[in-house]
Design a protein around this motif. Structure first.
Motif, PDB file in Angstrom:
ATOM      1  N   ASN A  74       0.842  -1.186   0.000  1.00 28.09           N
ATOM      2  CA  ASN A  74       0.000   0.000   0.000  1.00 28.09           C
ATOM      3  C   ASN A  74       0.881   1.241   0.000  1.00 28.09           C
ATOM      4  O   ASN A  74       1.967   1.253   0.574  1.00 28.09           O
ATOM      5  N   ALA A  75       0.374   2.302  -0.617  1.00 29.18           N
ATOM      6  CA  ALA A  75       1.141   3.542  -0.701  1.00 29.18           C
ATOM      7  C   ALA A  75       1.128   4.309   0.609  1.00 29.18           C
ATOM      8  O   ALA A  75       1.997   5.153   0.834  1.00 29.18           O
ATOM      9  N   TYR A  76       0.176   4.030   1.477  1.00 32.41           N
ATOM     10  CA  TYR A  76       0.050   4.763   2.738  1.00 32.41           C
ATOM     11  C   TYR A  76      -0.074   3.785   3.885  1.00 32.41           C
ATOM     12  O   TYR A  76      -0.499   2.653   3.701  1.00 32.41           O
ATOM     13  N   GLY A  77       0.283   4.223   5.055  1.00 30.32           N
ATOM     14  CA  GLY A  77       0.136   3.402   6.251  1.00 30.32           C
ATOM     15  C   GLY A  77       1.473   2.953   6.792  1.00 30.32           C
ATOM     16  O   GLY A  77       2.437   2.747   6.054  1.00 30.32           O
ATOM     17  N   GLU A  78       1.531   2.807   8.113  1.00 27.35           N
ATOM     18  CA  GLU A  78       2.770   2.411   8.782  1.00 27.35           C
ATOM     19  C   GLU A  78       3.134   0.954   8.497  1.00 27.35           C
ATOM     20  O   GLU A  78       4.303   0.608   8.435  1.00 27.35           O
ATOM     21  N   ARG A  79       2.141   0.108   8.364  1.00 26.87           N
ATOM     22  CA  ARG A  79       2.412  -1.325   8.187  1.00 26.87           C
ATOM     23  C   ARG A  79       3.079  -1.638   6.857  1.00 26.87           C
ATOM     24  O   ARG A  79       3.741  -2.654   6.713  1.00 26.87           O
ATOM     25  N   SER A  80       2.931  -0.761   5.870  1.00 22.18           N
ATOM     26  CA  SER A  80       3.527  -0.998   4.552  1.00 22.18           C
ATOM     27  C   SER A  80       4.823  -0.213   4.332  1.00 22.18           C
ATOM     28  O   SER A  80       5.350  -0.212   3.227  1.00 22.18           O
ATOM     29  N   GLU A  81       5.315   0.438   5.368  1.00 22.98           N
ATOM     30  CA  GLU A  81       6.517   1.272   5.205  1.00 22.98           C
ATOM     31  C   GLU A  81       7.720   0.457   4.718  1.00 22.98           C
ATOM     32  O   GLU A  81       8.437   0.852   3.802  1.00 22.98           O
ATOM     33  N   GLY A  82       7.941  -0.705   5.326  1.00 21.72           N
ATOM     34  CA  GLY A  82       9.056  -1.560   4.916  1.00 21.72           C
ATOM     35  C   GLY A  82       8.883  -2.066   3.497  1.00 21.72           C
ATOM     36  O   GLY A  82       9.850  -2.136   2.728  1.00 21.72           O
ATOM     37  N   ALA A  83       7.667  -2.410   3.119  1.00 17.78           N
ATOM     38  CA  ALA A  83       7.402  -2.893   1.768  1.00 17.78           C
ATOM     39  C   ALA A  83       7.623  -1.780   0.741  1.00 17.78           C
ATOM     40  O   ALA A  83       8.159  -2.016  -0.339  1.00 17.78           O
ATOM     41  N   ARG A  84       7.230  -0.538   1.079  1.00 19.86           N
ATOM     42  CA  ARG A  84       7.459   0.593   0.169  1.00 19.86           C
ATOM     43  C   ARG A  84       8.948   0.828  -0.034  1.00 19.86           C
ATOM     44  O   ARG A  84       9.415   1.016  -1.165  1.00 19.86           O
ATOM     45  N   LYS A  85       9.701   0.791   1.048  1.00 18.78           N
ATOM     46  CA  LYS A  85      11.155   0.981   0.923  1.00 18.78           C
ATOM     47  C   LYS A  85      11.798  -0.186   0.170  1.00 18.78           C
ATOM     48  O   LYS A  85      12.744   0.000  -0.587  1.00 18.78           O
ATOM     49  N   PHE A  86      11.279  -1.390   0.388  1.00 20.31           N
ATOM     50  CA  PHE A  86      11.784  -2.556  -0.340  1.00 20.31           C
ATOM     51  C   PHE A  86      11.573  -2.377  -1.843  1.00 20.31           C
ATOM     52  O   PHE A  86      12.474  -2.620  -2.637  1.00 20.31           O
ATOM     53  N   VAL A  87      10.383  -1.924  -2.234  1.00 14.18           N
ATOM     54  CA  VAL A  87      10.081  -1.688  -3.649  1.00 14.18           C
ATOM     55  C   VAL A  87      10.971  -0.590  -4.203  1.00 14.18           C
ATOM     56  O   VAL A  87      11.511  -0.700  -5.306  1.00 14.18           O
ATOM     57  N   PHE A  88      11.159   0.459  -3.437  1.00 12.74           N
ATOM     58  CA  PHE A  88      11.903   1.619  -3.923  1.00 12.74           C
ATOM     59  C   PHE A  88      13.402   1.351  -4.018  1.00 12.74           C
ATOM     60  O   PHE A  88      14.041   1.704  -5.018  1.00 12.74           O
ATOM     61  N   PHE A  89      13.980   0.696  -3.009  1.00 14.62           N
ATOM     62  CA  PHE A  89      15.430   0.542  -2.964  1.00 14.62           C
ATOM     63  C   PHE A  89      15.925  -0.837  -3.404  1.00 14.62           C
ATOM     64  O   PHE A  89      16.997  -0.950  -4.012  1.00 14.62           O
TER      65      PHE A  89
END
Length: 173
Positions: free
Chosen positions: A35-50
């Protein structure tokens, strides 16, 4: 390539080659649901980005599909060539934890990577010849001091088979 955009360092060869996740040959598809928003998806967003660009660079045969804002909790799903599916929950994990976890369950171990690197180096040995995709030289004539290719420079007639046969026939008659 100009260094423009968000974190252009992600597109440098040095950064891409620093990735340490090389999947086993049985892994064919990887899907990332986050998900683009929310604390629970923060690691997944960084994983996708980096980390996803590094994984793509190290595993060019792997198909990666990303689904954004489609599920309440983030997860990774891997499809193997045997038809099996491996589901990895990445909720509340950091991108480093995610990387280490998928490396442990689906990545090649260090021994396998070293053995494959040695096999690759054997093919890159300067004494082997063949297609440039696998070998350093395509033909023996590329080495200095060797006879050039007959297609480029004609051979001396003493070295051709027709001349030798003709000389043998003229000596016997």
């Amino acid at each position: 390539m100009p260094m423009k955009g968000r974190f252009p360092i992600r597109r440098t060869l040095q950064y891409l080659s620093q990735g340490d996740v090389v999947f086993k040959d049985s892994v064919k598809v990887m899907t990332v649901n986050y998900n683009a928003y929310g604390e629970r998806s923060e690691g997944a967003r960084k994983f996708v980005f980096f980390n996803i660009p590094q994984i793509q660079y190290k595993n060019p045969w792997l198909q990666i599909v990303m689904f954004k804002n489609m599920t309440p909790s983030p997860f990774l799903k891997f499809y193997l060539d045997t038809g099996e599916q491996v589901l990895v929950d990445v909720e509340d994990k950091t991108n480093k934890e995610i990387t280490q976890h998928i490396k442990k369950i689906l990545g090649k171990n260090e021994e396998t990577l070293q053995r494959e690197a040695q096999e690759k180096m054997k093919l890159r040995h300067p004494a082997t010849f063949g297609p440039l995709k696998y070998h350093l030289r395509q033909c023996m004539c590329e080495i200095e001091g060797q006879i050039p290719c007959p297609g480029k420079v004609p051979l001396p007639k003493e070295m051709t088979g027709k001349y030798r046969i003709a000389m043998k026939e003229s000596d016997t008659s």
